[in-house]
Design a protein around this motif. Structure first.
Motif, PDB file in Angstrom:
ATOM      1  N   TRP A  15       3.970  -6.903   4.756  1.00  0.00           N
ATOM      2  CA  TRP A  15       5.468  -5.632   4.895  1.00  0.00           C
ATOM      3  C   TRP A  15       5.213  -5.273   2.645  1.00  0.00           C
ATOM      4  N   LEU A  16       4.584  -5.683   2.114  1.00  0.00           N
ATOM      5  CA  LEU A  16       4.828  -4.974   0.924  1.00  0.00           C
ATOM      6  C   LEU A  16       3.368  -4.422   1.239  1.00  0.00           C
ATOM      7  N   ARG A  17       2.179  -4.439   1.848  1.00  0.00           N
ATOM      8  CA  ARG A  17       1.372  -3.059   1.843  1.00  0.00           C
ATOM      9  C   ARG A  17       2.487  -1.849   2.787  1.00  0.00           C
ATOM     10  N   GLU A  18       3.379  -2.220   3.631  1.00  0.00           N
ATOM     11  CA  GLU A  18       3.963  -1.608   4.769  1.00  0.00           C
ATOM     12  C   GLU A  18       5.178  -0.260   3.544  1.00  0.00           C
ATOM     13  N   ARG A  19       5.799  -1.430   2.586  1.00  0.00           N
ATOM     14  CA  ARG A  19       6.495  -0.800   1.714  1.00  0.00           C
ATOM     15  C   ARG A  19       5.888  -0.367   1.133  1.00  0.00           C
ATOM     16  N   ILE A  20       4.923  -0.404  -0.042  1.00  0.00           N
ATOM     17  CA  ILE A  20       4.746  -0.164  -1.159  1.00  0.00           C
ATOM     18  C   ILE A  20       3.403   1.888  -0.414  1.00  0.00           C
ATOM     19  N   GLY A  21       3.063   0.822   0.622  1.00  0.00           N
ATOM     20  CA  GLY A  21       2.287   1.956   1.550  1.00  0.00           C
ATOM     21  C   GLY A  21       0.615   2.363   1.264  1.00  0.00           C
ATOM     22  N   LEU A  22       0.446   1.174   0.765  1.00  0.00           N
ATOM     23  CA  LEU A  22      -1.117   1.500   0.379  1.00  0.00           C
ATOM     24  C   LEU A  22      -1.623  -0.439   0.178  1.00  0.00           C
ATOM     25  N   ALA A  23      -2.572  -0.807   0.343  1.00  0.00           N
ATOM     26  CA  ALA A  23      -3.504  -1.721   0.595  1.00  0.00           C
ATOM     27  C   ALA A  23      -3.546  -2.467  -0.366  1.00  0.00           C
ATOM     28  N   GLU A  24      -4.464  -1.472  -1.429  1.00  0.00           N
ATOM     29  CA  GLU A  24      -4.867  -2.014  -2.673  1.00  0.00           C
ATOM     30  C   GLU A  24      -5.031  -0.686  -3.561  1.00  0.00           C
ATOM     31  N   GLU A  25      -4.795  -0.859  -4.547  1.00  0.00           N
ATOM     32  CA  GLU A  25      -5.128   0.378  -6.016  1.00  0.00           C
ATOM     33  C   GLU A  25      -5.800  -0.702  -7.211  1.00  0.00           C
TER      34      GLU A  25
END
Length: 81
Positions: free
Chosen positions: A8-18
């Motif tokens: 859900w972190l990926r979903e909320r932020i909209g990124l898998a990595e940065e």
């Protein structure tokens, strides 16, 4: 350093990595820097008690030092059944 987001972190932020340029001495300071990046980051990191972290693919606490770290991953606790 590379910061990875799962579930859900990926979903909320909209990124898998940065890639993040941060002078954070530990994971807690990195979280504070990430919260400031955007409203989505702030929402994702609003309650860190619901998160786990790994530094260079090893489980760590939020007090873990980041000197020399290349990767930090954030994810919810794993449940099974």
């Amino acid at each position: 350093m590379k910061v990875l987001y799962f579930a859900w972190l990926r979903e909320r932020i909209g990124l898998a990595e940065e890639d993040v340029e941060a002078e954070a001495p530990d994971v807690s300071a990195l979280v504070e820097a990430l919260r400031a990046r955007s409203p989505a980051h702030a929402a994702a990191f609003a309650d860190v008690s619901a998160l786990r972290v790994a530094v260079d693919q090893e489980a760590a606490g939020f007090d873990a030092p980041l000197k020399g770290a290349r990767e930090v991953a954030f994810f919810p606790p794993v449940t099974g059944g």
